[in-house]
Design a protein around this motif. Structure first.
Motif, PDB file in Angstrom:
ATOM      1  N   LYS A   1       1.266   4.305 -10.774  1.00 36.50           N
ATOM      2  CA  LYS A   1       1.722   2.957 -10.601  1.00 36.50           C
ATOM      3  C   LYS A   1       2.513   2.472 -11.440  1.00 36.50           C
ATOM      4  O   LYS A   1       3.498   1.664 -11.323  1.00 36.50           O
TER       5      LYS A   1
ATOM      6  N   ARG B   1       0.014  -5.495  -7.292  1.00 36.07           N
ATOM      7  CA  ARG B   1      -1.578  -5.801  -6.871  1.00 36.07           C
ATOM      8  C   ARG B   1      -1.730  -6.107  -5.675  1.00 36.07           C
ATOM      9  O   ARG B   1      -0.972  -6.967  -5.077  1.00 36.07           O
ATOM     10  N   PRO B   2      -2.821  -5.804  -5.059  1.00 35.33           N
ATOM     11  CA  PRO B   2      -3.856  -4.992  -5.244  1.00 35.33           C
ATOM     12  C   PRO B   2      -3.387  -3.597  -5.420  1.00 35.33           C
ATOM     13  O   PRO B   2      -2.560  -3.041  -4.977  1.00 35.33           O
ATOM     14  N   ASP B   3      -4.329  -2.850  -6.024  1.00 35.67           N
ATOM     15  CA  ASP B   3      -4.099  -1.306  -6.269  1.00 35.67           C
ATOM     16  C   ASP B   3      -3.379  -0.709  -5.063  1.00 35.67           C
ATOM     17  O   ASP B   3      -2.770   0.354  -5.130  1.00 35.67           O
ATOM     18  N   ASP B   4      -3.952  -1.079  -3.936  1.00 36.97           N
ATOM     19  CA  ASP B   4      -3.698  -0.380  -2.418  1.00 36.97           C
ATOM     20  C   ASP B   4      -2.186  -0.643  -2.317  1.00 36.97           C
ATOM     21  O   ASP B   4      -1.457   0.366  -1.781  1.00 36.97           O
ATOM     22  N   ALA B   5      -1.568  -1.585  -2.697  1.00 38.90           N
ATOM     23  CA  ALA B   5      -0.306  -2.045  -2.729  1.00 38.90           C
ATOM     24  C   ALA B   5       0.692  -1.001  -3.592  1.00 38.90           C
ATOM     25  O   ALA B   5       1.693  -0.624  -3.085  1.00 38.90           O
TER      26      ALA B   5
END
Length: 54
Positions: free
Chosen positions: A22, A36-40
């Motif tokens: 990340k 954010r979010p982590d999925d992004a």
């Protein structure tokens, strides 16, 4: 399994923690913060990896 095969074939490989991946995405895109979010951030990391494989 993939790492085992690479090791058996004496192929070099590197591993990154999720946080390292990340942070790399943020640096590569010139972002001040990790998306954010982590999925992004995960999606951007995969998109960059695909782009560099072209």
């Amino acid at each position: 399994m993939a790492l085992l095969v690479l090791a058996q074939q004496s192929q070099p490989f590197v591993e990154f923690t999720p946080a390292q991946a990340k942070q790399a995405v943020a640096r590569e895109l010139g972002l001040e913060r990790i998306p954010r979010p982590d999925d992004a951030a995960d999606g951007l990391a995969l998109a960059l990896a695909a782009w560099y494989q072209r």
